[in-house]
Design an enzyme around this catalytic site. Structure first.
Site, PDB file in Angstrom:
ATOM      1  N   CYS A 383       0.842  -1.192   0.000  1.00  0.00           N
ATOM      2  CA  CYS A 383       0.000   0.000   0.000  1.00  0.00           C
ATOM      3  C   CYS A 383       0.883   1.251   0.000  1.00  0.00           C
ATOM      4  O   CYS A 383       1.511   1.566  -0.999  1.00  0.00           O
ATOM      5  CB  CYS A 383      -0.973  -0.038   1.177  1.00  0.00           C
ATOM      6  SG  CYS A 383      -2.353   1.133   1.014  1.00  0.00           S
ATOM      7  N   HIS A 517      -3.554  -5.139   0.080  1.00  0.00           N
ATOM      8  CA  HIS A 517      -3.081  -5.687   1.355  1.00  0.00           C
ATOM      9  C   HIS A 517      -3.155  -7.218   1.324  1.00  0.00           C
ATOM     10  O   HIS A 517      -4.130  -7.819   1.787  1.00  0.00           O
ATOM     11  CB  HIS A 517      -3.933  -5.148   2.512  1.00  0.00           C
ATOM     12  CG  HIS A 517      -3.687  -3.704   2.819  1.00  0.00           C
ATOM     13  ND1 HIS A 517      -2.742  -3.296   3.729  1.00  0.00           N
ATOM     14  CD2 HIS A 517      -4.251  -2.584   2.321  1.00  0.00           C
ATOM     15  CE1 HIS A 517      -2.730  -1.969   3.784  1.00  0.00           C
ATOM     16  NE2 HIS A 517      -3.640  -1.512   2.938  1.00  0.00           N
ATOM     17  N   GLU A 519      -1.731  -9.337   3.126  1.00  0.00           N
ATOM     18  CA  GLU A 519      -1.719  -9.955   4.463  1.00  0.00           C
ATOM     19  C   GLU A 519      -3.120 -10.300   4.951  1.00  0.00           C
ATOM     20  O   GLU A 519      -3.289 -11.183   5.803  1.00  0.00           O
ATOM     21  CB  GLU A 519      -1.027  -9.037   5.476  1.00  0.00           C
ATOM     22  CG  GLU A 519      -1.777  -7.766   5.854  1.00  0.00           C
ATOM     23  CD  GLU A 519      -1.488  -6.583   4.945  1.00  0.00           C
ATOM     24  OE1 GLU A 519      -1.727  -5.433   5.363  1.00  0.00           O
ATOM     25  OE2 GLU A 519      -1.044  -6.810   3.784  1.00  0.00           O
TER      26      GLU A 519
END
EC number: 6.3.4.2
Length: 545
Positions: A383, A517, A519
């Site tokens: 990001c 993102h 994750e």
């Protein structure tokens, strides 16, 4: 018919209700049941989207664009069930919707009250979107006795009366502290917490007792006697060496069996725990280790990067290595001292710059990108981290004033605010000076990958992926050509070709930046390919130094 498990906490906060809910759901899932978990948050914010990470930890984003509590990340990682908008509600959202209805006249002149209007709205949320699930677990934030949580407790009490006798079950998480001076475990806090819960009309069926020391059978029996539950329903929950040990630990203590018994289910199939056994084997028996430097601005609170931390661990599981994470405050690199950057980053086998908001620490992040690029250290930008990589490359290409409009006016806006973009619902538009909450590019969006890119190979040769976003600034496509001349390749773009999604450097061992993102979609038994690739590159780097 779905069965409901209501999870409350008492004595103190931070006892791990979210982890307990995720672990219990995973155990039920391992027995073949279809599960879903929901979070009730008593605070008055509509959602955590505008809350400081230091106040609340990370904001977890779902595929459908909801900004939610970080516990939903635990739920997804442990069950693999994608969370959605209907799985998290706050008091603020409840009151906002009720007041909007009152202003429209939907209540036909009735006096609007906590009971029945607020409690009815909470019950509707709990009962919505059952989708043929066998169990729906509902975690109530805060602790018993909090003023803010009283409407939620009352809604639970009503639901337990309204649903079938064997359709609901209450699990209460409490603390059994050890008093070192006395050399004893104390059960009184648990007794008082259960009494407080009972005063609200809710009798717990199962007690999960957090403790630092083993709870002897005599103490379990004492808790059972005073709290009016079976001794087998007093489940010890000792501190675990890893969160991924918790499902196996709770199963060994009989939590899932006791919960099923509470529903009258005595013939449930045994759980298939092979996936969890594999995860714990990989976690506790690594065949190497790497050190990753995470250069961020919220490093003072680990929960601010909770999903990131876990995704790095997952990358280690994929490569069967231990991942040592060094949290580095980006602001320490803001000065002119190059030696500080070298001393902090030279021991790292990989450098990761995560997402964030605001100018603070931005120059330190850019300095970290430059170090990784010049020293050929594996780099992962997420990001804002990708945006910093683009700004660093622009400066290296001669755009000395390259910056982001997020940080103020700039003559070289390599990164700028996005006011409109395409989604599955059509054109999305935002005003530059509008509200902050819920106004970003949120949720799952498709990206098209270059077929011959390094990133595409990590995704197994895929040319189209879907990942979750949370940002309101984008890399300015006007700078793509000069950045590519400097060596940065735009390996992923939005389907309309307007928004950069992925950058990489072919002249570097491993240099990837992504606008999304990743994750948020990583799981212990299914590590995200980008994190698996990053840790693999870090492992190779560790062999070179």
């Amino acid at each position: 018919m779905a069965r409901f498990i209501f999870i409350t906490g008492g004595v103190v906060s931070s006892l791990g209700k979210g982890l307990m809910a995720a672990s219990l759901a995973s155990l039920l899932q391992a027995r073949g049941y279809k599960v879903r978990i929901r979070k009730f948050d008593p605070y008055l914010n509509v959602d955590p989207g505008t809350m400081s990470p230091y106040q609340h930890g990370e904001v977890y984003v779902t595929d459908d664009g909801a900004e939610t509590d970080l516990d939903l990340g635990h739920y997804e990682r442990f069950t693999g069930v994608s969370a959605r908008q209907s799985d998290n509600i706050t008091s603020g959202r409840v009151y906002r919707d009720i007041i909007a209805r009152e202003r429209r006249g939907d209540y036909l002149g009735a006096t609007v009250q906590v009971i029945p209007h607020v409690t009815d709205a909470i019950k509707q949320f709990a009962l919505a979107d059952q989708d043929g699930h066998d169990f729906i677990l509902c975690e109530i934030g805060g602790t018993v006795g909090d003023i803010e949580s009283l409407p939620f407790m009352e809604a639970i009490r009503q639901l337990r009366n309204e649903l079938e006798p064997l359709q609901t079950l209450s699990v209460h998480v409490t603390l059994v502290p050890y008093i070192a001076a006395a050399g004893e475990l104390k059960t009184k806090p648990t007794q008082h917490s259960v009494r407080e819960l009972a005063s609200l009309g809710i009798k717990p069926d199962v007690l999960l007792c957090r403790a630092e020391h083993p709870i002897p059978d005599a103490e379990r029996q004492k808790i059972a006697n005073f709290c009016n539950v079976r001794r087998e329903a007093v489940i010890p929950a000792l501190d675990a060496p890893s969160i991924y040990s918790v499902p196996l630990q709770y199963h060994a203590e009989g939590l899932d069996a006791e919960v099923l018994r509470g529903f009258g289910i005595t013939d449930a199939p045994p759980p298939d725990l092979s996936a969890w056994n594999d995860v714990t084997d990989r976690y506790f028996n690594p065949e190497g280790e790497v050190t990753i430097g995470v250069v961020g601005k919220y490093v003072g609170l680990p929960d601010a990067y909770k999903s990131l931390n876990e995704a790095l661990v997952h990358g280690g599981l994929a490569n069967r290595v231990k991942v040592n994470i060094k949290w580095i405050d980006a602001e320490i690199f803001e000065g002119e001292d190059e030696g500080e950057i070298v001393s902090q980053l030279e021991p790292m086998h990989g450098i990761l710059v995560p997402g964030g908001f605001g100018e603070r620490g931005s120059e330190g992040k850019i300095a970290s990108v430059r170090f990784a690029r010049e020293r050929k250290v594996p780099f992962f930008g997420i990001c804002l981290g990708m945006q910093m990589a683009c700004i660093e490359s622009a400066r290296a290409a001669g755009f000395a004033e390259a910056s982001s409009t997020e940080f103020g006016e700039t003559r070289e806006p390599v990164v700028g605010i996005i006011t409109e973009w395409m989604s599955e619902e059509g054109l999305q538009q935002r005003e530059e000076g509008g509200d902050l909450g819920g106004t970003m590019r949120l949720g799952a969006y498709e990206a098209k990958l270059s077929a011959n890119s390094h990133t595409a190979s990590m995704y197994g040769g895929a040319t189209s992926i879907s990942e979750r976003h949370r940002h309101r600034y984008e890399v300015n496509s006007a700078y793509i050509e000069p950045l590519e001349k400097q060596g940065l390749v735009f390996a992923g773009m939005s389907p309309d070709g307007l928004l950069p999604e992925i950058v990489e450097r072919p002249d570097h061992p491993w240099f990837v930046g992504v606008q999304f993102h990743p994750e948020l979609k990583s799981k212990p038994f299914d590590p995200h390919p980008l994190f698996a690739g990053f840790i693999a590159a870090a492992l190779e780097q560790s062999r070179l130094v």
